[in-house]
Scaffold this motif. Structure first.
Motif, short mmCIF file in Angstrom:
data_model
loop_
_atom_site.label_atom_id
_atom_site.label_comp_id
_atom_site.label_asym_id
_atom_site.label_seq_id
_atom_site.Cartn_x
_atom_site.Cartn_y
_atom_site.Cartn_z
N SER A 1 17.82 -34.27 1.69
CA SER A 1 16.42 -34.69 1.86
C SER A 1 15.59 -34.22 0.69
CB SER A 1 15.85 -34.12 3.17
OG SER A 1 15.88 -32.70 3.15
N TYR A 2 14.39 -34.77 0.59
CA TYR A 2 13.47 -34.37 -0.47
C TYR A 2 12.83 -33.02 -0.13
CZ TYR A 2 13.88 -39.28 -1.83
OH TYR A 2 14.36 -40.51 -2.22
N ASP A 3 12.49 -32.27 -1.15
CA ASP A 3 11.86 -30.97 -0.99
C ASP A 3 10.40 -31.16 -0.57
OD1 ASP A 3 10.93 -28.41 -1.10
OD2 ASP A 3 11.16 -28.16 -3.26
N PRO A 4 10.00 -30.70 0.62
CA PRO A 4 8.61 -30.88 1.09
C PRO A 4 7.58 -30.25 0.14
CG PRO A 4 10.02 -30.22 2.90
CD PRO A 4 10.83 -30.06 1.66
N ILE B 1 7.11 -32.58 -2.76
CA ILE B 1 6.33 -33.76 -2.39
C ILE B 1 4.84 -33.44 -2.30
CG2 ILE B 1 5.87 -35.37 -0.49
CD1 ILE B 1 8.83 -35.57 -0.03
N ARG B 2 4.50 -32.28 -1.76
CA ARG B 2 3.09 -31.89 -1.68
C ARG B 2 2.49 -31.79 -3.08
NH1 ARG B 2 5.06 -28.52 2.54
NH2 ARG B 2 5.22 -26.74 1.11
N SER C 1 11.16 -37.97 -6.34
CA SER C 1 11.01 -38.61 -5.04
C SER C 1 10.07 -39.80 -5.21
CB SER C 1 10.43 -37.62 -4.03
OG SER C 1 9.03 -37.54 -4.15
#
Length: 244
Positions: free
Chosen positions: A59-62, A65-66, A148
């Motif tokens: 999964s993408y790193d939260p 993404i922020r 992402s």
């Protein structure tokens, strides 16, 4: 019933009514495009085999993404500010826009803008990898080592301004149809999203294949230098800047 022509006139008059109106509508448009395409890409990846993911991460790193969303909102703010210049140029008569729809000429105009976008991006991207431009400006985008869909506008504000100038030259050279002009940001973010979603749906094709643009840009984020093109590999071939 309001006719399509009347709707276009209403939107045209509202968009160019004042710099404030132009800024607000441009900001909302880019914001909607950004979150729409990024969210759609994330949704679609749920149905794609994990073996196609280039980074190998599940999964993408939260946190990443922020950070990407924060920088992207700044970039969208810059794009909206640039729209004010378009409003002033239009009101002053420096540029002209064709508000009619002619399918025969619309398709060639969209293709012209597509190829111009490819060339403009390549030239700007090459510049952004030179000395100060990379160290102080473009390096922000490359902090997304595994990009992402939300990294498409994750720029330093100077880079956002530079890339946002893609619309200026066409506007001053020719009265493009408004639909052709609107297609430019839509095409750009659509292809940009696919270039940053970290999936390669065609693993068995050669890196030079047209369909491998997601792979090529992912390798650009890994290796930094090379693969400066957007969708087409043609300019990397001409200037020998392609990498595998």
């Amino acid at each position: 019933m309001v006719s399509p022509g009347s709707t276009v006139s209403i939107l045209r008059d509202f968009f160019f009514k004042s710099p404030f109106h132009t800024f607000g509508m441009a900001f909302i448009l880019f914001l909607l495009l950004y979150f729409l395409f990024a969210s759609a890409a994330l949704f679609i990846t749920r149905f794609i085999q994990s073996s196609y993911k280039l980074s190998g991460q599940e999964s993408y790193d939260p946190a990443q993404i922020r950070k990407e969303i924060k920088y992207s909102i700044v970039s969208i703010f810059i794009f909206a500010l640039q729209a004010i210049f378009i409003q002033v140029a239009y009101v002053q008569g420096w540029i002209h826009i064709n508000w009619q729809i002619n399918i025969i000429t619309l398709v060639p105009q969209i293709l012209i803008l597509f190829f111009w976008n490819e060339l403009h991006f390549y030239l700007c991207h090459r510049l952004l990898h030179v000395g100060w431009w990379f160290r102080k400006v473009h390096k922000i985008h490359h902090t997304s080592y595994h990009p992402s869909p939300f990294s498409v506008y994750s720029f330093h504000w100077i880079e956002a301004f530079l890339l946002g100038t893609v619309i200026f030259l066409p506007l001053f050279l020719y009265p493009f149809q408004y639909l052709a002009l609107l297609s430019l940001p839509v095409m750009s973010i659509f292809l940009n999203t696919l270039g940053h979603w970290d999936y390669d749906l065609f693993p068995h094709l050669k890196p030079s294949s047209l369909l491998k643009f997601s792979y090529r840009h992912a390798m650009h984020h890994r290796k930094v230098h090379g693969n400066f093109g957007f969708l087409l590999p043609v300019f990397d071939r001409i200037f020998r800047t392609g990498i595998k």
